[in-house]
Motif scaffolding. Structure first.
Motif, PDB file in Angstrom:
ATOM      1  N   VAL A   6       0.856  -1.182   0.000  1.00 28.63           N
ATOM      2  CA  VAL A   6       0.000   0.000   0.000  1.00 28.63           C
ATOM      3  C   VAL A   6       0.896   1.237   0.000  1.00 28.63           C
ATOM      4  CG1 VAL A   6      -1.916   1.181   1.126  1.00 28.63           C
ATOM      5  CG2 VAL A   6      -1.678  -1.282   1.409  1.00 28.63           C
ATOM      6  N   ILE A   7       0.598   2.184  -0.897  1.00 30.36           N
ATOM      7  CA  ILE A   7       1.400   3.394  -1.039  1.00 30.36           C
ATOM      8  C   ILE A   7       0.493   4.604  -0.919  1.00 30.36           C
ATOM      9  CG2 ILE A   7       2.958   4.707  -2.536  1.00 30.36           C
ATOM     10  CD1 ILE A   7       3.433   2.048  -4.078  1.00 30.36           C
ATOM     11  N   GLY A   8       0.932   5.600  -0.158  1.00 32.89           N
ATOM     12  CA  GLY A   8       0.174   6.843  -0.054  1.00 32.89           C
ATOM     13  C   GLY A   8       0.569   7.639   1.172  1.00 32.89           C
ATOM     14  N   ASP A   9      -0.241   8.644   1.459  1.00 35.71           N
ATOM     15  CA  ASP A   9       0.046   9.476   2.630  1.00 35.71           C
ATOM     16  C   ASP A   9      -0.209   8.680   3.908  1.00 35.71           C
ATOM     17  OD1 ASP A   9      -2.810  10.515   3.806  1.00 35.71           O
ATOM     18  OD2 ASP A   9      -2.879  10.164   1.637  1.00 35.71           O
ATOM     19  N   ARG A  10       0.457   9.073   4.960  1.00 35.03           N
ATOM     20  CA  ARG A  10       0.459   8.328   6.223  1.00 35.03           C
ATOM     21  C   ARG A  10      -0.941   8.066   6.761  1.00 35.03           C
ATOM     22  NH1 ARG A  10       1.591   8.526  11.965  1.00 35.03           N
ATOM     23  NH2 ARG A  10       3.334   7.142  12.361  1.00 35.03           N
ATOM     24  N   ASP A  11      -1.775   9.087   6.836  1.00 33.60           N
ATOM     25  CA  ASP A  11      -3.099   8.937   7.423  1.00 33.60           C
ATOM     26  C   ASP A  11      -3.990   7.985   6.629  1.00 33.60           C
ATOM     27  OD1 ASP A  11      -2.445  10.685   9.473  1.00 33.60           O
ATOM     28  OD2 ASP A  11      -3.255  12.438   8.443  1.00 33.60           O
ATOM     29  N   SER A  12      -3.795   7.925   5.334  1.00 27.26           N
ATOM     30  CA  SER A  12      -4.634   7.083   4.484  1.00 27.26           C
ATOM     31  C   SER A  12      -4.226   5.617   4.495  1.00 27.26           C
ATOM     32  CB  SER A  12      -4.612   7.590   3.040  1.00 27.26           C
ATOM     33  OG  SER A  12      -5.138   8.888   2.963  1.00 27.26           O
ATOM     34  N   LYS A  17      -1.762  -1.538   7.812  1.00 21.21           N
ATOM     35  CA  LYS A  17      -0.783  -2.311   8.579  1.00 21.21           C
ATOM     36  C   LYS A  17      -1.479  -3.356   9.443  1.00 21.21           C
ATOM     37  CE  LYS A  17       3.263   0.579   9.042  1.00 21.21           C
ATOM     38  NZ  LYS A  17       4.203   1.181   9.987  1.00 21.21           N
ATOM     39  N   LEU A  18      -2.689  -3.045   9.880  1.00 20.86           N
ATOM     40  CA  LEU A  18      -3.448  -3.983  10.715  1.00 20.86           C
ATOM     41  C   LEU A  18      -3.734  -5.294   9.997  1.00 20.86           C
ATOM     42  CD1 LEU A  18      -6.045  -1.475  12.209  1.00 20.86           C
ATOM     43  CD2 LEU A  18      -4.081  -2.477  13.382  1.00 20.86           C
ATOM     44  N   PHE A  19      -3.782  -5.257   8.671  1.00 18.49           N
ATOM     45  CA  PHE A  19      -4.058  -6.450   7.881  1.00 18.49           C
ATOM     46  C   PHE A  19      -2.788  -7.167   7.439  1.00 18.49           C
ATOM     47  CE2 PHE A  19      -7.618  -3.520   7.120  1.00 18.49           C
ATOM     48  CZ  PHE A  19      -8.650  -4.289   7.653  1.00 18.49           C
ATOM     49  N   GLY A  20      -1.639  -6.645   7.865  1.00 25.08           N
ATOM     50  CA  GLY A  20      -0.367  -7.272   7.526  1.00 25.08           C
ATOM     51  C   GLY A  20       0.197  -6.872   6.172  1.00 25.08           C
ATOM     52  N   PHE A  21      -0.369  -5.834   5.567  1.00 19.66           N
ATOM     53  CA  PHE A  21       0.134  -5.368   4.275  1.00 19.66           C
ATOM     54  C   PHE A  21       1.401  -4.557   4.507  1.00 19.66           C
ATOM     55  CE2 PHE A  21      -4.512  -4.962   2.598  1.00 19.66           C
ATOM     56  CZ  PHE A  21      -4.647  -6.346   2.631  1.00 19.66           C
ATOM     57  N   GLU A  22       2.275  -4.535   3.510  1.00 19.25           N
ATOM     58  CA  GLU A  22       3.466  -3.693   3.597  1.00 19.25           C
ATOM     59  C   GLU A  22       3.065  -2.279   3.193  1.00 19.25           C
ATOM     60  OE1 GLU A  22       7.853  -3.268   1.668  1.00 19.25           O
ATOM     61  OE2 GLU A  22       7.162  -5.250   2.273  1.00 19.25           O
ATOM     62  N   VAL A  23       3.258  -1.346   4.099  1.00 19.55           N
ATOM     63  CA  VAL A  23       2.822   0.031   3.905  1.00 19.55           C
ATOM     64  C   VAL A  23       4.023   0.939   3.719  1.00 19.55           C
ATOM     65  CG1 VAL A  23       1.657   1.968   5.039  1.00 19.55           C
ATOM     66  CG2 VAL A  23       0.711  -0.331   5.230  1.00 19.55           C
ATOM     67  N   VAL A  24       3.956   1.797   2.695  1.00 18.57           N
ATOM     68  CA  VAL A  24       5.017   2.772   2.441  1.00 18.57           C
ATOM     69  C   VAL A  24       4.376   4.148   2.349  1.00 18.57           C
ATOM     70  CG1 VAL A  24       6.809   3.524   0.847  1.00 18.57           C
ATOM     71  CG2 VAL A  24       6.418   1.086   1.208  1.00 18.57           C
ATOM     72  N   ARG A  33       7.104   6.569  -7.518  1.00 21.85           N
ATOM     73  CA  ARG A  33       7.600   5.789  -8.659  1.00 21.85           C
ATOM     74  C   ARG A  33       8.599   4.718  -8.208  1.00 21.85           C
ATOM     75  NH1 ARG A  33       7.148  10.927 -10.847  1.00 21.85           N
ATOM     76  NH2 ARG A  33       9.318  11.451 -10.449  1.00 21.85           N
ATOM     77  N   GLU A  34       9.539   5.095  -7.372  1.00 18.14           N
ATOM     78  CA  GLU A  34      10.545   4.148  -6.897  1.00 18.14           C
ATOM     79  C   GLU A  34       9.925   3.032  -6.071  1.00 18.14           C
ATOM     80  OE1 GLU A  34      13.479   6.441  -4.814  1.00 18.14           O
ATOM     81  OE2 GLU A  34      14.326   7.263  -6.665  1.00 18.14           O
ATOM     82  N   THR A  35       8.917   3.362  -5.278  1.00 19.35           N
ATOM     83  CA  THR A  35       8.258   2.353  -4.448  1.00 19.35           C
ATOM     84  C   THR A  35       7.491   1.358  -5.306  1.00 19.35           C
ATOM     85  OG1 THR A  35       8.078   3.939  -2.619  1.00 19.35           O
ATOM     86  CG2 THR A  35       6.673   1.990  -2.518  1.00 19.35           C
ATOM     87  N   ILE A  36       6.785   1.839  -6.327  1.00 20.85           N
ATOM     88  CA  ILE A  36       6.072   0.935  -7.234  1.00 20.85           C
ATOM     89  C   ILE A  36       7.065  -0.008  -7.902  1.00 20.85           C
ATOM     90  CG2 ILE A  36       4.766   0.784  -9.394  1.00 20.85           C
ATOM     91  CD1 ILE A  36       3.423   3.466  -8.571  1.00 20.85           C
ATOM     92  N   GLU A  37       8.155   0.541  -8.424  1.00 20.97           N
ATOM     93  CA  GLU A  37       9.171  -0.279  -9.094  1.00 20.97           C
ATOM     94  C   GLU A  37       9.760  -1.313  -8.143  1.00 20.97           C
ATOM     95  OE1 GLU A  37       9.682  -0.375 -12.228  1.00 20.97           O
ATOM     96  OE2 GLU A  37       8.908   1.530 -12.939  1.00 20.97           O
ATOM     97  N   ALA A  38      10.078  -0.897  -6.927  1.00 19.41           N
ATOM     98  CA  ALA A  38      10.673  -1.812  -5.951  1.00 19.41           C
ATOM     99  C   ALA A  38       9.704  -2.935  -5.590  1.00 19.41           C
ATOM    100  CB  ALA A  38      11.094  -1.044  -4.698  1.00 19.41           C
ATOM    101  N   MET A  39       8.440  -2.602  -5.376  1.00 14.88           N
ATOM    102  CA  MET A  39       7.447  -3.628  -5.039  1.00 14.88           C
ATOM    103  C   MET A  39       7.241  -4.589  -6.199  1.00 14.88           C
ATOM    104  SD  MET A  39       4.531  -1.649  -2.839  1.00 14.88           S
ATOM    105  CE  MET A  39       4.783  -1.238  -1.124  1.00 14.88           C
ATOM    106  N   ALA A  40       7.230  -4.083  -7.409  1.00 17.27           N
ATOM    107  CA  ALA A  40       7.074  -4.940  -8.592  1.00 17.27           C
ATOM    108  C   ALA A  40       8.252  -5.905  -8.711  1.00 17.27           C
ATOM    109  CB  ALA A  40       6.939  -4.087  -9.844  1.00 17.27           C
ATOM    110  N   GLN A  41       9.457  -5.409  -8.495  1.00 16.43           N
ATOM    111  CA  GLN A  41      10.649  -6.248  -8.591  1.00 16.43           C
ATOM    112  C   GLN A  41      10.687  -7.307  -7.495  1.00 16.43           C
ATOM    113  OE1 GLN A  41      13.992  -3.590  -8.662  1.00 16.43           O
ATOM    114  NE2 GLN A  41      13.621  -2.973 -10.777  1.00 16.43           N
ATOM    115  N   ARG A  42      10.104  -6.992  -6.344  1.00 15.11           N
ATOM    116  CA  ARG A  42      10.088  -7.935  -5.218  1.00 15.11           C
ATOM    117  C   ARG A  42       8.918  -8.910  -5.302  1.00 15.11           C
ATOM    118  NH1 ARG A  42      10.159  -3.752  -0.780  1.00 15.11           N
ATOM    119  NH2 ARG A  42       9.348  -5.436   0.491  1.00 15.11           N
ATOM    120  N   GLY A  43       8.140  -8.861  -6.375  1.00  9.15           N
ATOM    121  CA  GLY A  43       7.100  -9.858  -6.602  1.00  9.15           C
ATOM    122  C   GLY A  43       5.781  -9.628  -5.906  1.00  9.15           C
ATOM    123  N   PHE A  44       5.455  -8.384  -5.608  1.00  8.25           N
ATOM    124  CA  PHE A  44       4.163  -8.102  -4.990  1.00  8.25           C
ATOM    125  C   PHE A  44       3.054  -8.438  -5.985  1.00  8.25           C
ATOM    126  CE2 PHE A  44       6.701  -6.095  -1.926  1.00  8.25           C
ATOM    127  CZ  PHE A  44       5.928  -5.758  -0.832  1.00  8.25           C
ATOM    128  N   GLY A  45       1.966  -9.041  -5.510  1.00  6.91           N
ATOM    129  CA  GLY A  45       0.852  -9.384  -6.371  1.00  6.91           C
ATOM    130  C   GLY A  45      -0.110  -8.241  -6.568  1.00  6.91           C
TER     131      GLY A  45
END
Length: 102
Positions: A6-12, A17-24, A33-45
């Motif tokens: 999950v990517i976005g502003d902190r409050d949103s 995190k409560l569901f165990g998702f990786e939050v950035v 852009r860098e976060t999307i690329e990194a998550m894609a390379q790490r195999g996020f579904g």
């Protein structure tokens, strides 16, 4: 099993995190852009991204639309929706079915 990010502003995105998702927390274009690329390379579904953050990385998101993974899903921020996510869903349904049934 693939991971979910999950990517976005902190409050949103903090509640995800409560569901165990990786939050950035990312609010600058280059960060998003860098976060999307990194998550894609790490195999996020699946990558959920706030509509506001998605506006900062439109080219990157467009590039992944043709790919099977990751699925990039636009979600509203804590401030409300801009209608971008719903529009994307309507376009995908129309492409799949041949007409807008929503």
């Amino acid at each position: 099993m693939h991971r979910i990010g999950v990517i976005g502003d902190r409050d949103s995105v903090m509640p995800f995190k409560l569901f165990g998702f990786e939050v950035v927390y990312a609010i600058a274009g280059e960060q998003v852009r860098e976060t999307i690329e990194a998550m894609a390379q790490r195999g996020f579904g699946v990558i959920f991204i706030t509509e506001a953050a998605s506006e900062l990385a439109t080219e990157t998101i467009e590039r992944y639309k043709a790919e099977m993974m990751p699925a990039i899903i636009l979600i509203p921020s804590h401030q409300g929706t801009k209608g971008i996510g719903l529009k994307e869903i309507q376009e995908n349904v129309e492409r799949a079915v041949g007409q807008n049934i929503l």
